[in-house]
Structures are given as C-alpha cells and as structure tokens.
Scaffold this active site. Sequence first.
Site, PDB file in Angstrom:
ATOM      1  N   ASP A 108      16.103 -16.917  17.622  1.00  0.00           N
ATOM      2  CA  ASP A 108      15.547 -15.966  18.575  1.00  0.00           C
ATOM      3  C   ASP A 108      16.637 -14.931  18.863  1.00  0.00           C
ATOM      4  O   ASP A 108      17.824 -15.211  18.791  1.00  0.00           O
ATOM      5  CB  ASP A 108      15.137 -16.723  19.847  1.00  0.00           C
ATOM      6  CG  ASP A 108      14.415 -15.832  20.823  1.00  0.00           C
ATOM      7  OD1 ASP A 108      14.109 -14.678  20.460  1.00  0.00           O
ATOM      8  OD2 ASP A 108      14.151 -16.278  21.946  1.00  0.00           O
ATOM      9  N   SER A 109      16.224 -13.724  19.189  1.00  0.00           N
ATOM     10  CA  SER A 109      17.170 -12.606  19.264  1.00  0.00           C
ATOM     11  C   SER A 109      17.912 -12.509  20.585  1.00  0.00           C
ATOM     12  O   SER A 109      18.854 -11.729  20.693  1.00  0.00           O
ATOM     13  CB  SER A 109      16.393 -11.304  19.078  1.00  0.00           C
ATOM     14  OG  SER A 109      15.466 -11.166  20.149  1.00  0.00           O
ATOM     15  N   GLY A 110      17.474 -13.243  21.589  1.00  0.00           N
ATOM     16  CA  GLY A 110      17.992 -13.012  22.930  1.00  0.00           C
ATOM     17  C   GLY A 110      16.989 -12.239  23.774  1.00  0.00           C
ATOM     18  O   GLY A 110      17.169 -12.078  24.974  1.00  0.00           O
TER      19      GLY A 110
ATOM     20  N   GLN B 283       4.630  -6.904  21.708  1.00  0.00           N
ATOM     21  CA  GLN B 283       4.575  -7.104  23.155  1.00  0.00           C
ATOM     22  C   GLN B 283       3.260  -6.510  23.682  1.00  0.00           C
ATOM     23  O   GLN B 283       2.370  -6.188  22.896  1.00  0.00           O
ATOM     24  CB  GLN B 283       5.799  -6.470  23.825  1.00  0.00           C
ATOM     25  CG  GLN B 283       7.092  -7.259  23.617  1.00  0.00           C
ATOM     26  CD  GLN B 283       7.124  -8.551  24.421  1.00  0.00           C
ATOM     27  OE1 GLN B 283       6.343  -8.771  25.355  1.00  0.00           O
ATOM     28  NE2 GLN B 283       8.018  -9.456  24.019  1.00  0.00           N
TER      29      GLN B 283
ATOM     30  N   GLY C 145       5.969 -12.256  24.606  1.00  0.00           N
ATOM     31  CA  GLY C 145       5.433 -11.895  25.915  1.00  0.00           C
ATOM     32  C   GLY C 145       4.259 -12.740  26.358  1.00  0.00           C
ATOM     33  O   GLY C 145       3.502 -12.344  27.247  1.00  0.00           O
TER      34      GLY C 145
ATOM     35  N   ASP D  66       7.222 -22.423  18.489  1.00  0.00           N
ATOM     36  CA  ASP D  66       8.388 -23.141  19.003  1.00  0.00           C
ATOM     37  C   ASP D  66       8.169 -23.339  20.481  1.00  0.00           C
ATOM     38  O   ASP D  66       7.494 -22.526  21.136  1.00  0.00           O
ATOM     39  CB  ASP D  66       9.675 -22.336  18.808  1.00  0.00           C
ATOM     40  CG  ASP D  66       9.829 -21.267  19.874  1.00  0.00           C
ATOM     41  OD1 ASP D  66       9.137 -20.227  19.777  1.00  0.00           O
ATOM     42  OD2 ASP D  66      10.574 -21.472  20.843  1.00  0.00           O
TER      43      ASP D  66
ATOM     44  N   CYS E  43       1.121 -43.991  16.754  1.00  0.00           N
ATOM     45  CA  CYS E  43       2.322 -43.258  16.350  1.00  0.00           C
ATOM     46  C   CYS E  43       3.261 -44.180  15.587  1.00  0.00           C
ATOM     47  O   CYS E  43       3.394 -45.353  15.909  1.00  0.00           O
ATOM     48  CB  CYS E  43       3.000 -42.689  17.593  1.00  0.00           C
ATOM     49  SG  CYS E  43       4.514 -41.783  17.239  1.00  0.00           S
TER      50      CYS E  43
ATOM     51  N   CYS F  61       6.589 -43.439  15.150  1.00  0.00           N
ATOM     52  CA  CYS F  61       7.992 -43.130  15.448  1.00  0.00           C
ATOM     53  C   CYS F  61       8.700 -44.387  15.929  1.00  0.00           C
ATOM     54  O   CYS F  61       8.070 -45.367  16.324  1.00  0.00           O
ATOM     55  CB  CYS F  61       8.108 -41.998  16.474  1.00  0.00           C
ATOM     56  SG  CYS F  61       7.958 -42.527  18.192  1.00  0.00           S
TER      57      CYS F  61
ATOM     58  N   CYS G  95       7.742 -45.899  19.321  1.00  0.00           N
ATOM     59  CA  CYS G  95       6.452 -46.590  19.367  1.00  0.00           C
ATOM     60  C   CYS G  95       6.439 -47.865  18.528  1.00  0.00           C
ATOM     61  O   CYS G  95       5.758 -48.825  18.860  1.00  0.00           O
ATOM     62  CB  CYS G  95       5.341 -45.642  18.917  1.00  0.00           C
ATOM     63  SG  CYS G  95       5.080 -44.295  20.097  1.00  0.00           S
TER      64      CYS G  95
ATOM     65  N   HIS H 253       9.770 -39.132  20.012  1.00  0.00           N
ATOM     66  CA  HIS H 253       8.330 -39.401  20.016  1.00  0.00           C
ATOM     67  C   HIS H 253       7.514 -38.122  20.176  1.00  0.00           C
ATOM     68  O   HIS H 253       6.552 -37.885  19.441  1.00  0.00           O
ATOM     69  CB  HIS H 253       7.953 -40.378  21.132  1.00  0.00           C
ATOM     70  CG  HIS H 253       6.479 -40.406  21.341  1.00  0.00           C
ATOM     71  ND1 HIS H 253       5.624 -41.075  20.497  1.00  0.00           N
ATOM     72  CD2 HIS H 253       5.682 -39.760  22.235  1.00  0.00           C
ATOM     73  CE1 HIS H 253       4.382 -40.867  20.863  1.00  0.00           C
ATOM     74  NE2 HIS H 253       4.382 -40.077  21.925  1.00  0.00           N
TER      75      HIS H 253
END
Lengths: 372, 372
Positions: free
Chosen positions: A94-96, A190, A217, A267, A305, A307, A310, A336
């Site tokens: 990410d750019s900031g 945006q 945004g 993300d 699950c 994982c 679990c 998890h």
Amino acid sequence: MSQFAFSLDAVDPVTGARAGRWITPHGVVETPAFMPVGTLGTVKGLLPDQLRQSGARMVLANTYHLALRPGADVVEDLGGLHRFMDWDGPILTDSGGFQVFSLAQLRELTDDRVVFRSHIDGSTLELSPERAVGIQEQLGADCIMCLDDCPAAGESAERIRVAVDRTTLWAARCRAAQRREDQALFGIVQGGIHPELRRRSAEALLPMNFPGYAVGGLSVGEAPAAMYRTLDWTVPILPPEKPRYLMGVGRPEDLLEAVCRGIDLFDCVMPTRNGRNGMAFSSRGRVRLRNAVHQRDEAPLDPECRCLACVRYSRGYLRHLFMAREMLGPILLSLHNLTFYQRLLRELRRAIIAGNAAEFRASQLARWREEP
Amino acid sequence: MSQFAFSLDAVDPVTGARAGRWITPHGVVETPAFMPVGTLGTVKGLLPDQLRQSGARMVLANTYHLALRPGADVVEDLGGLHRFMDWDGPILTDSGGFQVFSLAQLRELTDDRVVFRSHIDGSTLELSPERAVGIQEQLGADCIMCLDDCPAAGESAERIRVAVDRTTLWAARCRAAQRREDQALFGIVQGGIHPELRRRSAEALLPMNFPGYAVGGLSVGEAPAAMYRTLDWTVPILPPEKPRYLMGVGRPEDLLEAVCRGIDLFDCVMPTRNGRNGMAFSSRGRVRLRNAVHQRDEAPLDPECRCLACVRYSRGYLRHLFMAREMLGPILLSLHNLTFYQRLLRELRRAIIAGNAAEFRASQLARWREEP
C-alpha cells in the site's frame, strides 16, 4: 515483455463474479484472492510457512509503516521485502494513502504532498507521489500502489471531489515516476459513495492505462449497503481485462458481496486483528472464545476447518489461552481466521467456475446467521 | 510393573557426568535433558511441533498456575494435560512449591499447608501435600513433584532448617497421598547452601524411595559458585540409579557445570523469557538483538544453528521485529534459544559418551567469552 498477465478462467453468468488467474514475478495468484496484512513485514504472529498453510498466496505490506520502521533503505540493504520477511510469493505494498485517512490528525495535506508526523516519535515523513513510488521501488513488492487522497466517509462531497482530483493528479505523477519494470503499479479510484465522483475518478484514471485498478475510499465508515451500491456503480466502469482490488475490505460477507460485484483482490486486518482479540470466524458464524460457555468444551472451534487450531485443540483450550493472555491464542486464531478466509474464497472460486456464485453466497450467509 | 525406567548409557570418568535414558509412559527422554517451561499449558508463543523441532522431548507445566487458571478440574474434563495442550511427549508438573518462594508476599505457610492469595484476583488457593498431589493427578503429567518449602537464598539457616523438615514431612504425606501408578513422584532435597542441611534433607528423603530426586532451593538468589559448591556436596548423596533434576536452572554455563556434577534434568524460563526480550544465546555468546549494530546486518543470528530464525532470517530483520514490537520476534527468538539449549545438551551428551565432558565444557565456556 511484462512479467504480469491477468486472465479470466470463468465469469459467473448471473452475478458477473470472476475466477481469474494473475501471473506475477513471484508466482500465480488465483482470484478472487485475499491478501493477509503484514504491515511491518510480518503478518502478526505467523511464520511464512503457516501463512502458506492457510492458503494465502500473496501478502500485503505498508509503505508508510516500513518507511518509518526500519526505513526503506534498510529493507533494501537487507535484500528487499521478499528476502527481508522470507516470503517468496507475491507481495503488494500500500502506498501510504490509507494513512491519509487513518492518521488524519497527524498529517498535512496539499496538492504537492502529504507530510506525516510520525506516530512513533513525532519526526516527519514526507510522501509525495514520487517519493511513494520511490520507497515502493526500494521495498520491491510485485504490486505497488499510487499515492492517493483517501477521505473519511463523513466528509463533504466537495472535499471528496478535491480528493478525486488530487488522486488523479498524483496518479499521473506516480506513473511518470515509476522506474522499475518488474512491478505492477495500480491506479486507485476514489469518490466516496457518490456515483458521479466515482465516474469522474475512474474516467480520469483509465487513459493512464494502469495494469490494474483499486477501489479505494471504502470501508472508511460508510454502511455496508452504501459500499455495495458504490461497487454496483464503480466496477462496471473498470476495464474487464485487468485485476480489480477492493482496498481494506472486509468481513466475510463483504467479500462474498464484492466478488459478486466483480472484485478480484482483497486485503483486510480483520481476520488477524479479530483473531488476536479472541474472535473467530467459523462455518456456523462468529465465535467469541472468551465466552464462558466454551470453558469445558472439548469440541473443535470449527469442525469443517482443517487448520491446526481446529484439528489439534478444543474450544476449552483456546479459551484458556485467551483468558491467560498466552501468545498461542492470538497465533492460533489468526491462523484459523486466515484459513477461513482463504477457504471461503477458494470455494467461491469453485462456485464461480460452476456458475452458481449467487447460490453459494446465499447458502453461506444463511449458515452464518445460524450462530446463536 | 512400572512404566518408568532409568538407565545410564555412560558416565564420564573425569567429571561423573551422566548420559542417561529415561523411559516414561509418553516416550523416552535422553539425558541430560532440558525441559522448556510451559507454565500454563503452553510454552509461550510456540506450537508443539516447533518445540519438537527445537529438540525438546519433555516439557514442564505448573500446578499452582493451572489450578488457578483454568482449574485442574477443567484440564481433567478436557482430557488431561497431554490432550489439553496437544503434547504427546512426557510432561512434568511442578508442585507449586516454587511459588512458596516466588509469591512469598502472597502466601501463609504452616506445617499443615500453604495458602496463596491468587495473584490474579485475590481469591485463595490452598495447597497441602495431599492437595498438590491430587491436583497433579488431575492434570496427569508423567512426572509429578512433592510439595516443598522453598526459602530464598537470603533466609537464615534456622529458617532453612525449618524448610528442610517441613519438606520432609510433606514428602511423606505426598507419598502416602499418591493414588495413580502411572506417574513418577519425585522427592525434593532442600537445605539452601548449607552442606549439613542438604545432607539432613537427602538422608530423610532417601528411605522414602522416590523414583527420582530433585535438588530444589537453588537459583533463588545465591551466587553461581555457591550453587556449584552445593551440588558438589549434594549430588553424591543421591542414589546413582535414579534421575536427578536441578529445578529452575539455568544459564547455559550452569547446565554445563551441573551436568558435570551429575545432574540429569533441567528446566528454566531463561531461554524463552530472554528470547521474548530480544536476548539470544549463540555459539559465540549472548546477542542483544535490539542493539543498533544489527540494523543492516544480513548475517544470521548464529551461523551454526539450524533453527528457522537462523536459517531464514537476517539479524537486521530480527532486530526490526523487536524494535517494532512484532510478535514474530519473541516467537523466533524463543525457538532459537530453545534450539540452542537442546543442541548444547545433545552435544554434551555425546561428549559424555566419548569420555571428554570436561573438555567440551571448557571449549564451550571459552567460545562464549569471545563475544564482544
């Protein structure tokens, strides 16, 4: 010859949801895909092998935070982000731009640049479009983001129009500043929840011919319905042949809704942050592990699950870890929750290919409502 | 037919250091052995698989802490300690005797029992010898400890004599209270740094014929030289055919010195606690990862170590994790330090079998002094 290529394996006929395939210099990402957040060059509490076990193929790191600590030149000296954090898969930085929103009290914003006062020691960090690209070239992620101006949901339409135009200006400057050819630079649309501003933003960015487009945004305070409506207006303007990334989103239901509106990449800190706080996503809905009802429960957190949390542990043990503030609790629940997110998108991808994404979305949403 | 057996593969002719083999219901432990401390049913920050990768074969948990949180009956309901914490190797539980020392401000001590005020919520926890054994039978470790009275190093000889006699009395009551036959109950020798009190304690306990003996009441504030002298006096009194456990010790150099005085088993929080604080043990001595000298250092923490922290990461990255307070720093350094301890004892065991334990001790101590 570009080291990137994006192609579609299937598009769901009802919803328009896409099953894609994104080739990057560090491997192939099948989309829809969720990128765990490793702000400072580590997804909190997890080793790269555990991330891979969760199903993650691409992770995110943050330009603002890494520029402050340890510094982009330090990461560069230590071999770049992949070597630094021992992740040989694709990475996005990410750019900031998101910190323009999240650290609004700590920055001064002009058309030329944003100046942050460090949240650590008060020193200043200046991010211009050129500097944001320069830092991201030092860090060396596969996919880098234009610096954008990301206002909060509550801002006026006039402030958001200013942000749109500034983001357009900065996108052009980022494009011009880019030197490395082995990184895909994404443009960011945006415009808040205003259809005409989203259109204004997208139409200004499309001629710059970025290899991918992000919707920024959103998830900045607006209601989920407003976010979905905004996607309804915005996504159709974006070029279908390029990856589409919805930044900072979100809850499992948001992922379903956004994929069914044509988004490919996500993300969000939610699976790891909530995991650290004792909240688990499960195939039956959310589970709060600190709840006393789990004290003597031998059952696994989520029987569907696979994982470690679990397969190996009882709810009673997981609860104990959180009550005793043991590190293993956050570790296991982060693992998890990420596994849950990855499985959700993997199954959704299968549904898209089978042409029943809408049914899959409906069945998942219905199951999550079951939780008492 | 006992499920336990201890035998000696070799005794170093010069030092008397022993290479042993201890069969327990959950597997064989080659000695000398170091048990990582998992006070609350988890070695802080590490998964059982990572513990095993470090070389650990047996771990320790704590009666006092587990009795308070989540409660011994909860652990029992959840299948006992092995199932609870997903550790299928041998486990030892400390009796709560060490908390007589470490929580001295929070307890009332009589010949009958010790009453703690909980360090969590002020509620009371009563530990009599019978209750300490009862709780440990609920927890279900392979090796359990008698409740003892463990005074600080600075206490008067008279106070320490009282502790010796109380520990003798409690050992007899623990022996009588034991019901399960699949747990080895160890006696604990007290007596501070006083040769005559150590002899008094050992000679009172030996007729009770415990399957193993611990040396308690060390590493409670005395100088290392006083600890070594105390071992010189105490260990020869103990039966050579049974395992000998030095409780709560210690630094790598203490392990070398104690093994060369006939000790077989150790536990200590040092590798994990120091690891969480950014201090690493290495083949060249101690390394403080927060030190600025590591900022751009691409070298591994310890080139002779095969743990994940050393194989995958640079010192610069490890330093960054600690400066940014990222969980992965404590995780990686705990794993590294435990790996260091396990390798040290594995190599020492080989030296014992080869008959050169003293040379090994000298060479290690010389290397650790090299660190600038």
